[in-house]
Write a protein that holds these residues in place. Structure first.
Motif, PDB file in Angstrom:
ATOM      1  N   ARG A 214       9.029  -5.194  13.817  1.00  0.00           N
ATOM      2  CA  ARG A 214       7.831  -5.991  13.471  1.00  0.00           C
ATOM      3  C   ARG A 214       6.642  -5.049  13.368  1.00  0.00           C
ATOM      4  NH1 ARG A 214       8.405 -11.413  17.351  1.00  0.00           N
ATOM      5  NH2 ARG A 214      10.460 -12.051  16.540  1.00  0.00           N
ATOM      6  N   TRP A 215       6.534  -4.396  12.263  1.00  0.00           N
ATOM      7  CA  TRP A 215       5.495  -3.385  12.111  1.00  0.00           C
ATOM      8  C   TRP A 215       4.574  -3.669  10.932  1.00  0.00           C
ATOM      9  CZ3 TRP A 215       5.663  -1.136   7.365  1.00  0.00           C
ATOM     10  CH2 TRP A 215       6.855  -1.232   6.637  1.00  0.00           C
ATOM     11  N   GLN A 216       5.031  -4.583   9.996  1.00  0.00           N
ATOM     12  CA  GLN A 216       4.211  -4.844   8.813  1.00  0.00           C
ATOM     13  C   GLN A 216       2.818  -5.336   9.215  1.00  0.00           C
ATOM     14  OE1 GLN A 216       7.254  -5.911   9.289  1.00  0.00           O
ATOM     15  NE2 GLN A 216       8.556  -5.417   7.515  1.00  0.00           N
ATOM     16  N   GLY A 217       1.837  -4.711   8.608  1.00  0.00           N
ATOM     17  CA  GLY A 217       0.459  -5.100   8.879  1.00  0.00           C
ATOM     18  C   GLY A 217      -0.118  -4.485  10.134  1.00  0.00           C
ATOM     19  N   SER A 218       0.661  -3.702  10.842  1.00  0.00           N
ATOM     20  CA  SER A 218       0.169  -3.104  12.087  1.00  0.00           C
ATOM     21  C   SER A 218      -0.139  -1.626  11.878  1.00  0.00           C
ATOM     22  CB  SER A 218       1.196  -3.263  13.210  1.00  0.00           C
ATOM     23  OG  SER A 218       2.343  -2.482  12.937  1.00  0.00           O
ATOM     24  N   SER A 219      -0.836  -1.064  12.854  1.00  0.00           N
ATOM     25  CA  SER A 219      -1.101   0.376  12.871  1.00  0.00           C
ATOM     26  C   SER A 219      -0.134   1.020  13.857  1.00  0.00           C
ATOM     27  CB  SER A 219      -2.540   0.623  13.322  1.00  0.00           C
ATOM     28  OG  SER A 219      -2.728   1.974  13.676  1.00  0.00           O
ATOM     29  N   TRP A 220       0.141   2.305  13.638  1.00  0.00           N
ATOM     30  CA  TRP A 220       1.013   2.979  14.607  1.00  0.00           C
ATOM     31  C   TRP A 220       0.351   3.035  15.979  1.00  0.00           C
ATOM     32  CZ3 TRP A 220      -0.759   7.413  16.934  1.00  0.00           C
ATOM     33  CH2 TRP A 220      -1.790   8.131  16.292  1.00  0.00           C
ATOM     34  N   ILE A 221      -0.984   2.951  15.989  1.00  0.00           N
ATOM     35  CA  ILE A 221      -1.718   2.922  17.258  1.00  0.00           C
ATOM     36  C   ILE A 221      -1.351   1.671  18.055  1.00  0.00           C
ATOM     37  CG2 ILE A 221      -4.013   2.808  18.314  1.00  0.00           C
ATOM     38  CD1 ILE A 221      -3.450   5.483  17.158  1.00  0.00           C
ATOM     39  N   ASP A 222      -1.106   0.546  17.337  1.00  0.00           N
ATOM     40  CA  ASP A 222      -0.774  -0.706  18.010  1.00  0.00           C
ATOM     41  C   ASP A 222       0.520  -0.616  18.806  1.00  0.00           C
ATOM     42  OD1 ASP A 222      -3.014  -1.807  16.826  1.00  0.00           O
ATOM     43  OD2 ASP A 222      -1.887  -2.559  15.090  1.00  0.00           O
ATOM     44  N   HIS A 223       1.348   0.357  18.496  1.00  0.00           N
ATOM     45  CA  HIS A 223       2.649   0.471  19.151  1.00  0.00           C
ATOM     46  C   HIS A 223       2.629   1.435  20.330  1.00  0.00           C
ATOM     47  CE1 HIS A 223       4.793  -1.908  16.100  1.00  0.00           C
ATOM     48  NE2 HIS A 223       3.921  -1.377  15.251  1.00  0.00           N
ATOM     49  N   LEU A 224       1.417   1.931  20.686  1.00  0.00           N
ATOM     50  CA  LEU A 224       1.257   2.752  21.884  1.00  0.00           C
ATOM     51  C   LEU A 224       0.976   1.853  23.079  1.00  0.00           C
ATOM     52  CD1 LEU A 224      -1.061   5.594  20.528  1.00  0.00           C
ATOM     53  CD2 LEU A 224       1.403   5.730  20.908  1.00  0.00           C
ATOM     54  N   ILE A 225       1.370   2.302  24.269  1.00  0.00           N
ATOM     55  CA  ILE A 225       0.979   1.531  25.450  1.00  0.00           C
ATOM     56  C   ILE A 225      -0.544   1.620  25.596  1.00  0.00           C
ATOM     57  CG2 ILE A 225       3.200   1.940  26.590  1.00  0.00           C
ATOM     58  CD1 ILE A 225       1.771   3.991  28.381  1.00  0.00           C
ATOM     59  N   GLU A 226      -1.123   0.639  26.209  1.00  0.00           N
ATOM     60  CA  GLU A 226      -2.577   0.519  26.300  1.00  0.00           C
ATOM     61  C   GLU A 226      -3.197   1.764  26.934  1.00  0.00           C
ATOM     62  OE1 GLU A 226      -6.169  -1.126  25.501  1.00  0.00           O
ATOM     63  OE2 GLU A 226      -4.252  -2.072  25.015  1.00  0.00           O
TER      64      GLU A 226
ATOM     65  N   VAL B 232       5.179   6.548   7.857  1.00  0.00           N
ATOM     66  CA  VAL B 232       4.105   6.983   6.960  1.00  0.00           C
ATOM     67  C   VAL B 232       2.999   5.936   7.085  1.00  0.00           C
ATOM     68  CG1 VAL B 232       3.423   7.485   4.596  1.00  0.00           C
ATOM     69  CG2 VAL B 232       5.729   8.085   5.376  1.00  0.00           C
ATOM     70  N   SER B 233       1.766   6.415   7.279  1.00  0.00           N
ATOM     71  CA  SER B 233       0.621   5.490   7.395  1.00  0.00           C
ATOM     72  C   SER B 233      -0.490   5.934   6.462  1.00  0.00           C
ATOM     73  CB  SER B 233       0.111   5.454   8.840  1.00  0.00           C
ATOM     74  OG  SER B 233      -0.574   6.652   9.141  1.00  0.00           O
ATOM     75  N   ASP B 234      -1.440   5.038   6.214  1.00  0.00           N
ATOM     76  CA  ASP B 234      -2.612   5.467   5.451  1.00  0.00           C
ATOM     77  C   ASP B 234      -3.578   6.184   6.386  1.00  0.00           C
ATOM     78  OD1 ASP B 234      -3.910   3.510   6.925  1.00  0.00           O
ATOM     79  OD2 ASP B 234      -4.027   2.062   5.278  1.00  0.00           O
ATOM     80  N   PHE B 235      -4.752   6.583   5.835  1.00  0.00           N
ATOM     81  CA  PHE B 235      -5.692   7.342   6.638  1.00  0.00           C
ATOM     82  C   PHE B 235      -6.218   6.548   7.829  1.00  0.00           C
ATOM     83  CE2 PHE B 235      -7.283  10.904   3.611  1.00  0.00           C
ATOM     84  CZ  PHE B 235      -6.214  11.689   4.020  1.00  0.00           C
ATOM     85  N   ASP B 236      -6.166   5.237   7.737  1.00  0.00           N
ATOM     86  CA  ASP B 236      -6.665   4.421   8.841  1.00  0.00           C
ATOM     87  C   ASP B 236      -5.592   4.119   9.870  1.00  0.00           C
ATOM     88  OD1 ASP B 236      -9.180   4.293   7.700  1.00  0.00           O
ATOM     89  OD2 ASP B 236      -8.608   2.579   6.429  1.00  0.00           O
ATOM     90  N   GLY B 237      -4.359   4.586   9.621  1.00  0.00           N
ATOM     91  CA  GLY B 237      -3.292   4.388  10.576  1.00  0.00           C
ATOM     92  C   GLY B 237      -2.391   3.219  10.283  1.00  0.00           C
ATOM     93  N   ARG B 238      -2.699   2.426   9.217  1.00  0.00           N
ATOM     94  CA  ARG B 238      -1.870   1.267   8.896  1.00  0.00           C
ATOM     95  C   ARG B 238      -0.512   1.735   8.401  1.00  0.00           C
ATOM     96  NH1 ARG B 238      -1.409  -2.048   4.240  1.00  0.00           N
ATOM     97  NH2 ARG B 238      -2.971  -0.727   3.236  1.00  0.00           N
TER      98      ARG B 238
ATOM     99  N   GLY C 246       0.806  -1.225   0.000  1.00  0.00           N
ATOM    100  CA  GLY C 246       0.000   0.000   0.000  1.00  0.00           C
ATOM    101  C   GLY C 246       0.827   1.257   0.000  1.00  0.00           C
ATOM    102  N   ALA C 247       2.123   1.158  -0.128  1.00  0.00           N
ATOM    103  CA  ALA C 247       2.987   2.320  -0.007  1.00  0.00           C
ATOM    104  C   ALA C 247       2.779   3.321  -1.114  1.00  0.00           C
ATOM    105  CB  ALA C 247       4.444   1.878   0.006  1.00  0.00           C
ATOM    106  N   THR C 248       2.160   2.927  -2.193  1.00  0.00           N
ATOM    107  CA  THR C 248       1.946   3.863  -3.300  1.00  0.00           C
ATOM    108  C   THR C 248       0.968   4.948  -2.928  1.00  0.00           C
ATOM    109  OG1 THR C 248       0.247   2.388  -4.141  1.00  0.00           O
ATOM    110  CG2 THR C 248       2.470   2.142  -5.046  1.00  0.00           C
ATOM    111  N   HIS C 249       0.286   4.819  -1.785  1.00  0.00           N
ATOM    112  CA  HIS C 249      -0.655   5.847  -1.349  1.00  0.00           C
ATOM    113  C   HIS C 249       0.062   7.128  -0.927  1.00  0.00           C
ATOM    114  CE1 HIS C 249      -4.371   3.158  -0.465  1.00  0.00           C
ATOM    115  NE2 HIS C 249      -3.749   2.822  -1.586  1.00  0.00           N
TER     116      HIS C 249
END
Length: 452
Positions: free
Chosen positions: A49-61, A28-34, A7-10
């Motif tokens: 290990r970030w492929q397929g994840s959102s930047w939100i997933d890397h925040l503490i809970e 760089v993420s898409d509009f949904d945060g991926r 999806g990097a072409t976005h």
């Protein structure tokens, strides 16, 4: 390893290059945060290990709900800055997140994100505060008044000594208010010198009278130097004011004493000359001797007045005393076309002026009586050479009566000249009686002409 998903072409590839060069974790993420791309710093500090994840997933809970709410509130249109903690490789990575929307088309877009290490920022701010505290302590401990300005000369800092000395409220002399602290007679001069330094970047130095908290004006020495960045541009001016009032008053008092002492010495010369003239009238046989001695005393008076310590007010019009000046004054009674002084010049003061005056007064007097200055076509040349501290002074007479042999007897003037050079100046004097005229060489050290 940094990689790009399908999806990097976005996102604009230019932003990929920018993200890769940042020294902070960035993505760089898409509009949904991926996540579409992360930079090497993200791999190193957060996770590879970030492929397929959102930047939100890397925040503490604990931070996710508040961060997501703020992100959605931005409506994918406005930049966002929010504190949050990421799950880092070495533990919690407290950061300030900056997110900026990137629109590719009306239907597609992306986000660029940067995580600034909050602890590093706090440490930097703490370091800056500590440095400022050290600077404040240093400047306040100095006995001088310390001030600083912006590159344009706007005063924005004074240390505690400035306020103790002037007694003005803190901040009241910021900007251009400092000039009002100067004596009215010094203000324009100080402004002109300061404007010149601002325009040229030259160091600033001036003496002026500054208003003391007592209401009196005291002399201070003002100095300032520019602080430059790596490219040479001026970023600050740092200056000091040093109270020199006591030294200034002492110098003025010394000048008064010096003028009074000089006046008394000149009076002594005048009294001695008067006594000689009076004695010569009573003893006609002594008249020639009295005239010669009076002329010698007059020469000493001239040399003394030229070479004594002077201030700006008392300095003779010829400027600072030098050997050329003293010799020119001693020869001034004779036709200017008959004598010439050439070669090196050197400072002279009252230490060297007395023996020099005696020697060259004798040479000039004898030349006027018997040598080259006794005839219209005669000439005298004084040539001064210098090697390190060694001075050679050559007196040459030409065009006068023949003088191919020394006189049969040595007169008092000759003995006086030798005494002056050899004992008072620690040098040597030699005479050469040539057919074309007398040649005299004097060798001394330049340091013998001035006080240590």
């Amino acid at each position: 390893m940094t990689s790009v998903s399908t999806g990097a072409t976005h996102a604009d590839p230019l932003w990929h290059e920018i993200v890769d060069t940042l020294p902070l974790p960035a993505w760089v993420s898409d509009f949904d945060g991926r996540l579409l791309r992360v930079n090497p710093c993200w791999d190193k500090k957060i996770s590879d290990r970030w492929q397929g994840s959102s930047w939100i997933d890397h925040l503490i809970e604990a931070d996710r709900a508040e961060t997501v709410a703020a992100w959605h509130a931005a409506a994918h249109r406005a930049p966002l800055t929010i504190p949050a903690t990421l799950i880092g490789r070495d533990g919690p990575y407290r950061a300030t997140l900056t997110l900026r929307p990137l629109t590719v088309t009306q239907a597609q877009g992306a986000w660029i994100g940067i995580a600034l290490d909050a602890e590093a920022g706090l440490r930097a701010e703490t370091d800056r505060a500590a440095t400022q505290a050290e600077l404040d302590t240093l400047t306040n401990a100095m006995p001088q008044m310390v001030w600083a300005t912006r590159p344009d000369g706007h005063h924005d800092f004074y240390n505690a000594q400035w306020y103790r000395f002037t007694g003005v409220p803190a901040g009241s002399t910021d900007g251009e208010g400092w000039n009002g602290m100067f004596h009215p007679d010094d203000q324009e001069r100080a402004w002109a010198r300061w404007r010149h330094s601002l325009a040229t970047g030259n160091d600033y130095e001036i003496e002026y009278r500054l208003r003391h908290h007592s209401g009196t004006y005291r002399w201070v020495l003002g100095r300032a130097v520019p602080v430059r960045d790596a490219e040479g541009a001026i970023v600050r001016w740092i200056g000091t004011c040093t109270d020199i009032d006591a030294a200034k008053r002492a110098a003025e008092q010394n000048e008064i004493l010096s003028r009074e002492l000089s006046h008394r010495i000149k009076n002594i010369f005048a009294v001695i000359t008067g006594l000689l003239r009076m004695s010569a009238r009573r003893e006609p046989a002594m008249r020639d001797f009295a005239d010669v001695l009076a002329a010698r005393i007059a020469a000493l008076g001239v040399a003394h007045d030229l070479a004594r310590p002077h201030s700006e007010r008392s300095r003779p019009s010829i400027g600072d005393a030098t050997l050329h000046h003293v010799l020119a004054e001693l020869l001034s009674p004779y036709d200017a076309g008959q004598w010439r002084i050439a070669g090196e010049d050197t400072p002279i003061d009252d230490r060297g002026a007395t023996p020099v005056a005696l020697v060259f007064h004798e040479l000039a007097t004898n030349a006027a009586k018997y040598g080259s200055l006794s005839v219209p076509d005669g000439r005298v040349t004084i040539e001064i050479g210098r090697t390190d501290d060694r001075l050679t002074i050559d007196w040459r007479e030409t065009g006068g009566p023949p003088a191919d042999r020394a006189p049969g007897t040595t007169g008092f003037g000759t003995r006086l000249a030798a005494l002056s050079v050899e004992q008072q100046l620690g040098g040597t004097i030699t005479r050469d009686w040539r057919a074309e005229g007398l040649a005299v060489r004097i060798e001394i050290t330049g340091s013998a002409l001035v006080r240590g």
